[in-house]
Write a protein that holds these residues in place. Sequence first.
Motif, PDB file in Angstrom:
ATOM      1  N   GLN A   1       0.815  -1.210   0.000  1.00  0.00           N
ATOM      2  CA  GLN A   1       0.000   0.000   0.000  1.00  0.00           C
ATOM      3  C   GLN A   1       0.854   1.268   0.000  1.00  0.00           C
ATOM      4  O   GLN A   1       0.443   2.297  -0.550  1.00  0.00           O
ATOM      5  CB  GLN A   1      -0.933   0.008   1.217  1.00  0.00           C
ATOM      6  N   GLU A   2       2.056   1.210   0.599  1.00  0.00           N
ATOM      7  CA  GLU A   2       2.935   2.375   0.600  1.00  0.00           C
ATOM      8  C   GLU A   2       3.330   2.784  -0.813  1.00  0.00           C
ATOM      9  O   GLU A   2       3.659   3.948  -1.059  1.00  0.00           O
ATOM     10  CB  GLU A   2       4.193   2.072   1.425  1.00  0.00           C
ATOM     11  N   ILE A   3       3.312   1.844  -1.734  1.00  0.00           N
ATOM     12  CA  ILE A   3       3.717   2.117  -3.118  1.00  0.00           C
ATOM     13  C   ILE A   3       2.516   2.492  -3.986  1.00  0.00           C
ATOM     14  O   ILE A   3       2.570   3.440  -4.767  1.00  0.00           O
ATOM     15  CB  ILE A   3       4.442   0.902  -3.724  1.00  0.00           C
ATOM     16  N   THR A   4       1.418   1.758  -3.840  1.00  0.00           N
ATOM     17  CA  THR A   4       0.269   1.966  -4.728  1.00  0.00           C
ATOM     18  C   THR A   4      -0.747   2.959  -4.174  1.00  0.00           C
ATOM     19  O   THR A   4      -1.514   3.554  -4.944  1.00  0.00           O
ATOM     20  CB  THR A   4      -0.451   0.638  -4.977  1.00  0.00           C
ATOM     21  N   GLY A   5      -0.788   3.116  -2.845  1.00  0.00           N
ATOM     22  CA  GLY A   5      -1.796   3.963  -2.224  1.00  0.00           C
ATOM     23  C   GLY A   5      -3.168   3.330  -2.156  1.00  0.00           C
ATOM     24  O   GLY A   5      -4.134   3.959  -1.695  1.00  0.00           O
ATOM     25  N   LEU A   6      -3.298   2.070  -2.571  1.00  0.00           N
ATOM     26  CA  LEU A   6      -4.588   1.398  -2.604  1.00  0.00           C
ATOM     27  C   LEU A   6      -4.899   0.733  -1.267  1.00  0.00           C
ATOM     28  O   LEU A   6      -4.059   0.013  -0.702  1.00  0.00           O
ATOM     29  CB  LEU A   6      -4.604   0.337  -3.713  1.00  0.00           C
TER      30      LEU A   6
END
Length: 360
Positions: free
Chosen positions: A259-264
């Motif tokens: 999630q830290e990378i995609t924000g999803l």
Amino acid sequence: MRNGIIGLAGGIILASVCAWTVADDPVPTGPYSLRYPSSFGGRFTIPADNPTTQEGVYLGRMLFYEPKLSSSQTISCASCHQQERAFTDGLARSVGVSGKFTQRNSMSLANLLWVRQLFWDGRANSLEEQALVPLGHADEMGSKTGEAARRLQKTTLYPTLFKQVFGSDTITDGRIGKALAQFERTLISANSRYDRYLQGSYQLTEAEQRGLQLFNSAPSMERNVRGGNCAHCHGGPKLYQEVFHNNGLDQKPADAGRQEITGLDSDKGRFRVPTLRNIELTAPYMHDGRLATLIDVLDHYSEHIQNSPTLSPELPGETNGFHLTNGEKKDLIAFLRLFTDSTFIQNPQFSNPHMKKIER
């Protein structure tokens, strides 16, 4: 540093004495032939501006074991990726130049040629990009931009090696990353008993055969099938799938992971599926190293899976696990031990080139 150090006090050594000297072998040149089983497939990308050459691999290997890359000049890539541990370090979380623990467990470097999204959260899309992250991280190697390159530039050895590889003796962080990537692409593990079984030259024991069945089977009460469904994430000859999963370690993950990378929101608590190759050698396990042994891992999947909104649907969160028997866990461990590749951890082409053992 966790490489073996043997202390002797008050003793007289009568056996042969081992000395260590800087390796002075001639640098090989020409294209490098990457050798791997056809079953691994050719789905990988080598950047056009960084072809794999013998001299490039040699330089990358030198740099992999070079403590001058770190701000303290005491930490190298090999400090956290030790060959005898299948290029892990035996720690839950590694310790770099700051003396602090890193955020996550040190992953094995086996078969990175085929990995397209590197790190536990998949933040890097190439080995060239990946190599520079620990170089500059304050809690890993801690070198500021250009600092490691300037240190190497002042040596008598490295400018000549960089000129052989890149046509110029100017050393940059980017060229350091390219050389490291060339070496890391050669770290291919494909000679375990499991590989020999796939080739038809090794016969499984009864326990290993039962473990294979459990590994490959999804449980089904209706069909009276027992299984751990391991192959869903770790199937195929390379023993991993290029996916990210929440494997039920926590109901509320403290580490957001992918999630830290995609924000999803759907990626919260998801991490890259690591290879199971040499799994017997790469403890402790999981992204934070919380599970010390293989039996701890199987206990987790058997009884301790935590349900959460992002739990991977292949895992039985409502029943907290697959409820394997003790005998089934033993059979699975017997099968997992087939993945140990002794030639990989002893291959002299992957060892420290700065030191050469001399018996005298």
